[in-house]
Design a protein around this motif. Structure first.
Motif: not given
Length: 645
Positions: A509-519, A639-645
């Motif tokens: 769900f976290e990855v899907a949210k990232y995809e929805n927000e960034t396209g 965490r890296f992919f979504v938050k850059g951590e």
């Protein structure tokens, strides 16, 4: 007419017998067929600490063997107890009528918050309550429902026609809702008064419920489920005896609930072992010819919001185990129940599983179909011995109520829960569509959509059952019986239900949210660090891992690392190779890591900790190691992919 050679050979074959083969000869032949492996590698331990063997023989039956549950009844059917729901009384009434028209043979529903005496009459209008048994299990809301039932059905003659099972288990209520000792004492008193009242008003209803489902839902193994359920039953018996009931009367009112998981043979053996031990407990109270009414429901613990149609397969196998174990009441949870709103398809599939087993497979016509199986009988015997040992330990420590107050039961279940979750996170236990064989193309449901519970929220705000009766007569609605308070600060340690797929769902769900927000579709480029033709296995392995997180993969055909990054423009790259190849490419990888500090880099294929540390020192923090827990590894990548951590 003379017999031909073919006829003679067939006749000789029919009259011949297979030669006797010893177990040792079978093992020797199996070892030869396994070509390098031995049969010993196929032994495995269950969560119950029982060793499962590849072959069982008569020698595995216990000394003085007798069938653990020699059922002889001609009708082994079960009641269909799909939980009917509705947002309003009118909708619930409509859905209940529809369920009955489509073959449901019990009145089973989720008690709605909006229920009152007037609504009760509407709810059961045109429903033949005198000839269709009730099955309702719940928590505190069952107590007011007893009063609604009494107010809604007038006359002793009519009430005597009401049959079935309606009950709540105080011990399960305490464990779910963190009751304090004072609250336990009060609820037990209210509960006992309600039992006396219902015995007078509805003598043919069974009202003493032993909820064994909570122990499976919270992570307990089969031994714990049996032992804790039996210990709860004994706790109820001893409590009710104090109020003047005789033991025969108590036993006649008891029914049990068990949750059925996907461990097919273990679940069959669990039900058979529970029956055997219940009979022995009845004998210790000098009660003869006792039966054990068992309600079973398919577990929620292995159901997933990811690739949810796989849940259909899970519920089918679990329901099959329940029918082979010969339960009296069965609820098959809809495949999409995990989303909170059950679809018409989900309801229909679950109901039709019952019909398939009864009408097509004719399972209701067979008595104890698992009886006599060397494997099942051996498994049943071992569960009997282990569950009985644990049961006696509970009794010796003061009984079930004392054990939950001290947290002994909760601690045992929590330990087993941690083991089960760890096995899923490490992929020792497979959840298809969740941690293996993931469908990257599926459209995920709303990640914030959670199960909607029609039941009350709070504690029963009465001090005795007769207050409940008066309130119902005065028109009080169900939700008005409860006070919304925080869990008691001095309450007992709770038993927390869970689903094994939840850590994976959170990642997806976290990855899907990232995809929805960034396209942008999260994608990792797999880079070969050696001979490309030798990389299929590692590419497949890495892809499967990353797909589990919802990250797509592309394989680069180039060996020029810098060119790959410039042309692809992606955010995440995985260098794939064995220990020697990664070591040889170390300098080139170091250059790339330093040149592109905003990119994420993964190392995959090495199992050596020294090599992992060497790459970490140059800034490669994402090491894909298939020997470690998958969830932890994926969480770091996400965490890296979504938050850059």
């Amino acid at each position: 007419m003379k017999e031909g050679n073919g006829v003679k050979q067939l006749s000789a074959a029919i009259q011949s017998t297979f030669p006797d083969v010893t177990y040792e000869q079978w093992v020797e032949a199996a070892d030869r067929a396994l070509k390098g492996k031995t049969i010993g590698e196929y032994y495995r331990k269950t969560y119950e600490n029982i060793t499962i063997k590849p072959l069982y023989t008569k020698a595995d039956l216990p000394v003085g063997y007798e069938r653990m549950y020699p059922a002889t009844t001609s009708d082994n059917s079960w009641y269909i107890a799909q939980a009917v729901t509705g947002k309003t009384i009118e909708e619930l009434h409509k859905n209940l009528l529809s369920a009955i028209r489509n073959g449901q043979n019990s009145i089973s529903l989720t008690i709605p918050d909006c229920l009152d005496a007037t609504a009760f009459a509407k709810l059961f209008h045109h429903i033949d309550v005198a000839n269709i048994p009730f099955f309702i299990e719940g928590e505190e809301e069952v107590i007011p429902f007893y009063a609604f039932l009494t107010e809604g059905i007038k006359g002793s003659a009519e009430r005597e026609k009401i049959t079935g099972w309606i009950g709540t288990d105080p011990v399960a209520v305490f464990c779910r809702n963190c009751y304090s000792s004072q609250m336990m004492k009060m609820f037990y008193s209210i509960w006992q008064d309600s039992l006396h009242y219902m015995d007078q008003q509805f003598p043919n209803l069974k009202t003493i419920y032993v909820d064994g489902t909570i122990y499976e839902k919270s992570g307990g193994n089969a031994v714990q489920q049996i032992a804790f359920a039996l210990a709860t039953a004994v706790e109820h018996i001893e409590q009710i005896k104090k109020s003047g009931w005789n033991v025969e009367q108590i036993f006649s009112k008891i029914f049990f609930g068990f949750s059925i998981s996907s461990h097919f043979f273990m679940e069959i053996a669990k039900l058979r072992a529970a029956r055997y031990l219940w009979k022995k407990i009845a004998e210790s109270y000098h009660v003869r010819n006792v039966t054990m009414d068992i309600y079973a429901e398919t577990t929620n613990g292995n159901k997933s919001k990811l690739d949810p149609y796989t849940n259909m397969l899970r519920i089918g196998g679990e329901a099959f185990a329940a029918t082979i174990g010969q339960v009296q009441i069965l609820r098959v949870s809809p495949y999409d129940e995990v989303f909170g709103e059950v679809s018409a398809l989900g309801q229909r599939i679950s109901r039709n599983i019952h019909h398939l087993f009864r009408e097509e497979a004719k399972l209701s016509l067979v008595s104890d179909p698992a009886g006599g199986s060397y494997f099942v009988e051996s498994l049943t015997q071992q569960l009997i011995e282990k569950a009985w040992t644990l049961f006696l330990t509970i009794e010796d420590s003061g009984g079930m109520l004392s054990s939950i107050i001290e947290g002994k039961v909760q601690n045992q279940v929590a330990e087993m829960k941690a083991v089960k979750q760890s096995d899923v996170n490490q992929r020792k236990t497979k959840l298809i569509g969740t941690n293996q064989y993931v469908d990257l193309t599926e459209k995920l449901h709303d990640p914030f959509e959670t199960a909607k519970n029609q039941a009350h929220s709070g504690y029963l705000a009465v001090s005795d059952f007769y207050q409940v009766i008066e309130k119902v007569k005065a028109g009080t609605r169900l939700d008005q019986f409860f006070t919304k308070v925080d869990q008691a600060s001095e309450g007992i340690q709770p038993l927390q239900c869970f689903r094994l797929s939840e850590p994976y769902e959170k990642i997806r769900f976290e990855v899907a949210k990232y995809e929805n927000e960034t396209g942008e579709k999260p994608t990792a480029i797999l880079i070969n660090c050696g001979d490309l033709k030798d990389k299929k296995l590692i590419f497949d392995e890495v892809s499967e891992w990353l797909h589990t997180a919802g990250i797509a993969t592309e394989i680069s055909q180039d060996n020029d690392f810098d060119k790959i990054i410039k042309e692809s423009g992606k955010k995440l790259y995985c260098f794939c190779g064995n220990d020697q190849e990664l070591t040889a490419a170390f300098s080139d990888i170091q250059f790339i890591v330093q040149k592109y500090p905003d990119k994420g880099f993964i190392i995959a294929g090495s199992k050596e900790a020294d090599i992992h540390n060497k790459f970490k020192q140059i800034g490669v923090q994402l090491i894909l190691n298939t020997q470690e827990e998958q969830v932890q590894c994926l969480e770091r990548i996400v965490r890296f992919f979504v938050k850059g951590e």
